[in-house]
Design a protein around this motif. Structure first.
Motif, PDB file in Angstrom:
ATOM      1  N   ASN A 268       0.832  -1.205   0.000  1.00 29.27           N
ATOM      2  CA  ASN A 268       0.000   0.000   0.000  1.00 29.27           C
ATOM      3  C   ASN A 268       0.869   1.258   0.000  1.00 29.27           C
ATOM      4  OD1 ASN A 268      -2.298  -1.580   0.052  1.00 29.27           O
ATOM      5  ND2 ASN A 268      -2.525  -1.475   2.274  1.00 29.27           N
ATOM      6  N   ALA A 269       2.003   1.182   0.674  1.00 26.95           N
ATOM      7  CA  ALA A 269       2.903   2.332   0.712  1.00 26.95           C
ATOM      8  C   ALA A 269       3.658   2.499  -0.596  1.00 26.95           C
ATOM      9  CB  ALA A 269       3.894   2.180   1.867  1.00 26.95           C
ATOM     10  N   ALA A 270       3.936   1.395  -1.276  1.00 28.87           N
ATOM     11  CA  ALA A 270       4.718   1.455  -2.516  1.00 28.87           C
ATOM     12  C   ALA A 270       3.932   2.026  -3.678  1.00 28.87           C
ATOM     13  CB  ALA A 270       5.245   0.059  -2.857  1.00 28.87           C
ATOM     14  N   GLY A 271       2.630   1.781  -3.702  1.00 27.50           N
ATOM     15  CA  GLY A 271       1.781   2.366  -4.735  1.00 27.50           C
ATOM     16  C   GLY A 271       2.242   2.037  -6.140  1.00 27.50           C
ATOM     17  N   GLU A 272       2.480   3.076  -6.945  1.00 28.92           N
ATOM     18  CA  GLU A 272       2.827   2.884  -8.350  1.00 28.92           C
ATOM     19  C   GLU A 272       4.233   2.338  -8.548  1.00 28.92           C
ATOM     20  OE1 GLU A 272       2.105   6.493 -10.433  1.00 28.92           O
ATOM     21  OE2 GLU A 272      -0.078   6.393 -10.167  1.00 28.92           O
ATOM     22  N   ARG A 273       5.008   2.236  -7.479  1.00 32.46           N
ATOM     23  CA  ARG A 273       6.332   1.635  -7.599  1.00 32.46           C
ATOM     24  C   ARG A 273       6.269   0.114  -7.744  1.00 32.46           C
ATOM     25  NH1 ARG A 273      10.901   4.588  -6.067  1.00 32.46           N
ATOM     26  NH2 ARG A 273      10.476   6.713  -5.362  1.00 32.46           N
ATOM     27  N   LEU A 274       5.130  -0.483  -7.435  1.00 29.76           N
ATOM     28  CA  LEU A 274       5.017  -1.941  -7.495  1.00 29.76           C
ATOM     29  C   LEU A 274       5.217  -2.446  -8.913  1.00 29.76           C
ATOM     30  CD1 LEU A 274       1.969  -2.720  -5.171  1.00 29.76           C
ATOM     31  CD2 LEU A 274       4.401  -3.072  -4.679  1.00 29.76           C
ATOM     32  N   ILE A 275       6.006  -3.506  -9.030  1.00 25.17           N
ATOM     33  CA  ILE A 275       6.245  -4.126 -10.338  1.00 25.17           C
ATOM     34  C   ILE A 275       5.225  -5.226 -10.590  1.00 25.17           C
ATOM     35  CG2 ILE A 275       7.937  -5.396 -11.721  1.00 25.17           C
ATOM     36  CD1 ILE A 275      10.117  -4.008 -10.016  1.00 25.17           C
TER      37      ILE A 275
END
Length: 333
Positions: A268-275
Motif C-alpha cells: 500500500n505504501a509502494a503504490g505505483e512503484r510496485l512491479i
C-alpha cells in the motif's frame, strides 16, 4: 530490519517446543510415532489418502518428487525463473538422472495451459529430441503471484492432454492458500497435481519440509530415493515434530496470514512503484540505486533484483514496527 528472505525468519516457539518434547530415545529414522502419523495428518488436511515424507530442504523435496515423476531421458517443463532452474544448482538433473528442464516464459513467473501446449508442440516426436514427461509450477511464484484453483486445474487438464506428470513447488503454499481462500485440496490434487513440495521452513519451521504424494504408488520409490540422497535423517521424529506443530490448530495458516498482511502494508505504501501485484508475501518495487542505498542507510535489508528493482519478503514474525517503518520509508522516497 531484515526483509531479504523468509528463510531467515525465526522458528515459531511451538516448533521449538515440539522438538524439545521429541528429544527422547525412540525408534530411529522414520519409524517413530510422529513420523508415522504424517500420512494421517496430511490425509486429513488434503481430504484424501496421501503419503507424506519429511525432508531437510525444499530443494530435496522438489528434486525427489521430480525424480519419481520424470525419467532421466525425459524433460520437465517449468518457468524460466522457477526455483528449480535458477536456485538449485542443477539439482533436478542430478536427482533425476539427467532429466532436462524445458524452460517457458510467462508474466510473473506463471505458466498457462496455452504456454504448456505451445512448449509441447515445439518438440518433435522423435528419438532425436527430449520428450516432456512432467510439468512443475511454483505456488506462490518466484514473483509473489498465486495460482488460483481454476488456474491450477487448467494446467492439470493440459498435463492430461500431453500425458505429463504434475509437480507443484509449494515453498510458499501457505501464503497461496491464504491469498486465494481455496482449500489445500482444491489447489493441488483436485486440480491434477501428483506431488507437492510443502514448505514449512519459510513459515515458522526450523529445518523440515514435507513431500506429499497424491499418487501414493510412488511412495516406495521416494523412500529409496530419499535414503540414497542422504535425506533419511536418523532422528526423524524431530523433523516430524516441527511439521505436526505447524499443522496443529492451523498455525501454518495463521503464520501465512501474518506474513501476507505485512506484505500488504508495504504494498500500500509502494503504490505505483510496485512491479507485480502483491498476492503473497513478496514485494517487488522500482527504486533507483540511490533510493535503495538510502533505504539501507535507514537499516533495511533486502535484495537488489535487477536494474532499478528491489525485493522485500515479509515473514510470519515481522508485523508491527519494522513493517510500519519500512512502509513509511518507501512512501517517503
Amino acid at each position: 530490519m531484515r526483509f531479504f528472505s523468509d528463510n531467515a525468519a525465526a522458528a515459531h516457539p511451538a516448533v521449538i517446543e515440539a522438538i524439545a518434547r521429541s528429544n527422547h530415545l525412540d525408534t530411529a529414522y522414520d519409524g517413530d510415532a510422529l513420523s508415522q502419523s504424517l500420512d494421517r495428518a496430511f490425509s486429513e488436511l488434503f481430504e484424501t489418502d496421501v503419503r507424506a515424507f519429511w525432508v531437510l530442504t525444499g530443494t530435496a523435496a522438489n528434486c525427489l518428487a521430480l525424480a519419481a515423476l520424470c525419467p532421466g531421458y525425459g524433460g520437465i517443463i517449468c518457468h524460466k525463473d522457477a526455483h528449480i532452474e535458477v536456485d538449485e544448482a542443477g539439482a533436478p538433473g542430478f536427482f533425476a538422472d539427467g532429466a532436462k528442464l524445458m524452460l517457458v516464459d510467462g508474466p510473473g513467473a506463471k505458466l498457462s495451459a496455452e504456454s504448456v501446449d505451445a512448449a509441447v508442440g515445439e518438440v518433435r516426436k522423435d528419438v532425436h529430441q527430449v520428450q516432456p514427461k512432467a510439468l512443475s509450477i511454483t505456488n506462490a511464484t518466484e514473483y509473489g503471484l498465486v495460482y488460483s484453483a481454476a488456474e491450477v486445474a487448467s494446467l492439470g487438464e493440459a498435463t492430461k492432454r500431453h500425458s505429463l506428470n504434475f509437480h507443484m513447488d509449494g515453498a510458499r503454499l501457505a501464503n497461496a492458500v491464504v491469498s486465494t481462500g481455496a482449500s489445500p485440496a482444491d489447489l493441488t490434487w483436485r486440480a491434477g497435481v501428483d506431488a507437492l513440495s510443502f514448505g514449512f521452513v519459510k513459515n515458522g519451521g526450523l529445518n523440515a519440509e514435507a513431500l506429499i504424494l497424491f499418487r501414493t504408488e510412488l511412495a516406495d520409490e521416494i523412500a529409496v530415493r530419499r535414503k540414497r540422497a542422504g535425506h533419511l535423517a536418523s532422528k526423524g521424529r524431530m523433523f516430524a515434530a516441527q511439521i505436526l506443530a505447524l499443522l496443529e490448530n492451523d498455525l501454518w495458516l495463521d503464520n501465512a496470514r501474518s506474513a501476507n498482511a505485512a506484505a500488504q502494508t508495504i504494498a500500500n505504501a509502494a503504490g505505483e512503484r510496485l512491479i507485480y501485484s502483491v498476492e503473497a508475501n513478496e514485494i517487488f518495487v522500482r527504486a533507483t540505486a540511490a533510493e535503495a542505498e538510502s533505504l539501507r542507510a535507514e537499516g533495511f535489508d533486502f535484495y537488489d533484483w535487477g536494474p532499478d528493482e528491489i525485493r522485500f519478503v515479509t515473514s510470519w514474525d515481522q508485523g508491527g514496527e519494522p513493517v510500519d517503518q519500512l512502509a513509511a520509508a518507501i512512501a517517503a522516497l
